[in-house]
Design an enzyme around this catalytic site. Structure first.
Site, short mmCIF file in Angstrom:
data_model
loop_
_atom_site.label_atom_id
_atom_site.label_comp_id
_atom_site.label_asym_id
_atom_site.label_seq_id
_atom_site.Cartn_x
_atom_site.Cartn_y
_atom_site.Cartn_z
N CYS A 60 1.06 -1.47 0.03
CA CYS A 60 0.12 0.08 -0.15
C CYS A 60 0.85 1.30 -0.11
CB CYS A 60 -0.91 -0.18 1.20
SG CYS A 60 -2.29 1.15 0.82
N HIS B 52 -3.60 -5.47 0.79
CA HIS B 52 -2.75 -5.83 2.04
C HIS B 52 -2.89 -6.95 2.37
CE1 HIS B 52 -2.20 -1.52 4.06
NE2 HIS B 52 -3.49 -1.11 3.16
N GLU C 174 -1.07 -8.40 5.05
CA GLU C 174 -0.69 -8.78 6.62
C GLU C 174 -2.71 -9.01 7.05
OE1 GLU C 174 -0.99 -6.37 4.34
OE2 GLU C 174 -1.17 -4.13 5.98
#
Lengths: 85, 221
Positions: free
Chosen positions: B87, B195, B197
């Site tokens: 990002c 993302h 994660e």
């Protein structure tokens, strides 16, 4: 000599400009429906100490190239005038 | 000390702990490193996490690229070390020249926060080596400026070298060719807007981010 510098950063024509589009729609909603092609950029003002105007311009061009402008998306116009101070 | 993954934290970064926690969860040693540091220490891989480095002022990533740590990040990347930018980290990687192109404002005038479908286009990068080309991943995106743009020459370069590692299955933000992530030619530097994660636990709605982080962890050994 102190110079007043204004850098106008504009989006390249090929790059979508949603900010300009939003402003255009808002203007249309306010009945300014003859406004078209709104493009929004940014203006950065600063003062710069330099020996002569050409030097002030070349330093400003370097500043644009290193930080203020991303040439993938933007281009700039530089205006330089002698500071009144 | 064994080399470990370093997660660069700028003022305004806000995804560093998510990345740290998930890398740890997947068995990797990782730690945060402040952007003012000028020494990476013993480093096996680098993550530039999401957020709003330096407030995103001027342009996202434009000021972060001049943080002291970035000189070392660039050296590490140029020596073949694995580097991923998620990002805002992707925006930093384009601004500092490690990846071509730029991330401009999403078209359709909106910040987008939702889970989207992405397709892995190649397993030839440090982020996709454990994935299979053609595999669909459900990953969250959370950005206002994720519209990937580049000139024709760059696009040709990306196509010819198969560097668009991840694409959206539909047009979500105006990105050219629905690009969600790209790598450099060597495949050791990857930037992506989704993302991974935030997609590592069933409670979060998807575990599809694991295969990407596992690839990166493997590359960082």
């Amino acid at each position: 000599m102190e110079y007043k510098v204004q850098v106008i950063v504009k989006p390249l024509d090929a790059i979508a400009n949603p900010e300009g589009k939003a402003v255009e729609r808002a203007l249309a909603a306010l009945s300014f429906d003859r406004v078209t092609k709104v493009r929004a950029g940014k203006v950065i003002n600063f003062t710069l100490e330099a020996d002569h105007p050409e030097k002030a311009r070349s330093i400003t061009e370097e500043i644009c190239q290193k930080l203020l402008v991303n040439p993938v998306m933007e281009y700039s116009e530089i205006q330089i005038s002698q500071s009144g101070n | 000390m064994d080399p470990i993954i370093k997660i660069v934290t700028f003022p305004g970064t806000n995804c560093e702990y998510d990345v740290l926690k998930q890398l740890n969860f997947l068995g990797a040693d990782a730690e945060l490193i402040w952007h003012q540091e000028s020494d990476l220490g013993s480093c096996s891989g680098i993550v530039l996490p999401g957020g709003f480095a330096h407030g995103d002022y001027l342009r996202p990533g434009a000021i972060a690229r001049f943080s002291p740590i970035m000189e070392q990040v660039i050296k590490f990347a140029e020596s073949g070390g694995p580097v991923i930018g998620i990002c805002n980290g992707f925006q930093v990687l384009t601004e500092c020249g490690l990846l071509p192109g730029a991330l401009s404002k999403n078209d359709r005038m909106r910040f987008i926060c939702k889970t989207v479908s992405c397709v892995v286009k190649t397993s030839g990068s440090v982020l996709t080596s454990a994935a299979v080309a053609g595999q669909t991943l459900h990953l969250p995106i959370n950005h206002g400026e994720g519209n990937y743009v580049c000139d024709e020459e760059t696009l040709k370069y990306l196509r010819e070298n198969n560097l668009a590692v991840l694409t959206y299955t539909e047009d979500v933000n105006g990105s050219v060719e629905q690009i969600a992530g790209i790598s450099n030619k060597a495949g050791n530097v990857v930037g992506l807007m989704p993302h991974p994660e935030r997609a590592t636990d069933p409670l979060l709605g998807s575990t599809d981010g694991q295969v990407l982080l596992r690839s990166f962890i493997e590359a960082s050994k």
